[in-house]
Design a protein around this motif. Sequence first.
Motif, short mmCIF file in Angstrom:
data_model
loop_
_atom_site.label_atom_id
_atom_site.label_comp_id
_atom_site.label_asym_id
_atom_site.label_seq_id
_atom_site.Cartn_x
_atom_site.Cartn_y
_atom_site.Cartn_z
N ARG A 132 30.94 37.52 37.20
CA ARG A 132 31.40 37.87 35.84
C ARG A 132 31.96 39.28 35.79
O ARG A 132 32.98 39.54 35.14
CB ARG A 132 30.25 37.72 34.84
CG ARG A 132 29.98 36.29 34.43
CD ARG A 132 29.02 36.20 33.25
NE ARG A 132 27.82 37.00 33.39
CZ ARG A 132 26.70 36.59 33.99
NH1 ARG A 132 26.64 35.38 34.52
NH2 ARG A 132 25.65 37.38 34.07
N SER A 133 31.33 40.20 36.48
CA SER A 133 31.79 41.58 36.50
C SER A 133 33.18 41.68 37.13
O SER A 133 34.06 42.39 36.63
CB SER A 133 30.79 42.45 37.27
OG SER A 133 31.25 43.77 37.35
N ILE A 134 33.40 40.96 38.23
CA ILE A 134 34.70 40.98 38.90
C ILE A 134 35.76 40.35 38.01
O ILE A 134 36.87 40.87 37.90
CB ILE A 134 34.62 40.29 40.28
CG1 ILE A 134 33.78 41.14 41.22
CG2 ILE A 134 36.01 40.05 40.86
CD1 ILE A 134 33.45 40.48 42.54
N ILE A 135 35.42 39.24 37.35
CA ILE A 135 36.38 38.61 36.43
C ILE A 135 36.77 39.60 35.34
O ILE A 135 37.96 39.77 35.03
CB ILE A 135 35.78 37.33 35.81
CG1 ILE A 135 35.71 36.22 36.87
CG2 ILE A 135 36.62 36.86 34.61
CD1 ILE A 135 34.93 34.99 36.43
N ASN A 136 35.80 40.28 34.76
CA ASN A 136 36.07 41.22 33.67
C ASN A 136 36.84 42.46 34.12
O ASN A 136 37.72 42.94 33.42
CB ASN A 136 34.77 41.64 32.99
CG ASN A 136 34.12 40.51 32.23
OD1 ASN A 136 34.80 39.58 31.79
ND2 ASN A 136 32.81 40.58 32.07
N GLN A 137 36.50 42.98 35.29
CA GLN A 137 37.10 44.24 35.73
C GLN A 137 38.37 44.06 36.56
O GLN A 137 39.28 44.88 36.46
CB GLN A 137 36.08 45.04 36.54
CG GLN A 137 34.91 45.52 35.70
CD GLN A 137 33.92 46.32 36.51
OE1 GLN A 137 34.31 47.11 37.37
NE2 GLN A 137 32.64 46.14 36.25
N ALA A 138 38.44 43.01 37.37
CA ALA A 138 39.58 42.85 38.27
C ALA A 138 40.49 41.70 37.88
O ALA A 138 41.59 41.58 38.42
CB ALA A 138 39.09 42.67 39.71
N GLY A 139 40.04 40.84 36.99
CA GLY A 139 40.88 39.77 36.49
C GLY A 139 41.05 38.58 37.41
O GLY A 139 42.03 37.84 37.30
N PHE A 140 40.14 38.37 38.35
CA PHE A 140 40.20 37.16 39.18
C PHE A 140 38.79 36.66 39.43
O PHE A 140 37.81 37.38 39.29
CB PHE A 140 40.94 37.40 40.50
CG PHE A 140 40.19 38.25 41.50
CD1 PHE A 140 39.36 37.67 42.44
CD2 PHE A 140 40.33 39.62 41.48
CE1 PHE A 140 38.68 38.45 43.36
CE2 PHE A 140 39.65 40.42 42.39
CZ PHE A 140 38.82 39.83 43.34
#
Length: 101
Positions: free
Chosen positions: A48-56
């Motif tokens: 979830r953190s990667i989705i929110n911060q990096a968009g993938f």
Amino acid sequence: CDSAFSSLDAVIIETAASAKQKLGEELSPVVTLVPDMMIPMAVSAIRRSIINQAGFDIRDVNPLQRARNLLLPALFAHADHDEMVAPYHSVRLHEVYGGNS
């Protein structure tokens, strides 16, 4: 190429795991201070953190598939006694790597 990565000169790929969940499953026996049931929750929080911060989504990342088309210089390395990421990850990446060995 219009990719955000079109200016890269080299790349280092850290694991051949096609899904970080699989890596989490490999790590769970090693991480003895964390109960097994906590590993999927931790992987989910990281996802979830990667989705929110990096968009993938890390579930969409497949290093083995991408390495086949990679022509950039790449470094494949591992520690012989690494208890967190097994050496076969870098061996598999090197086997499918599309560039010069």
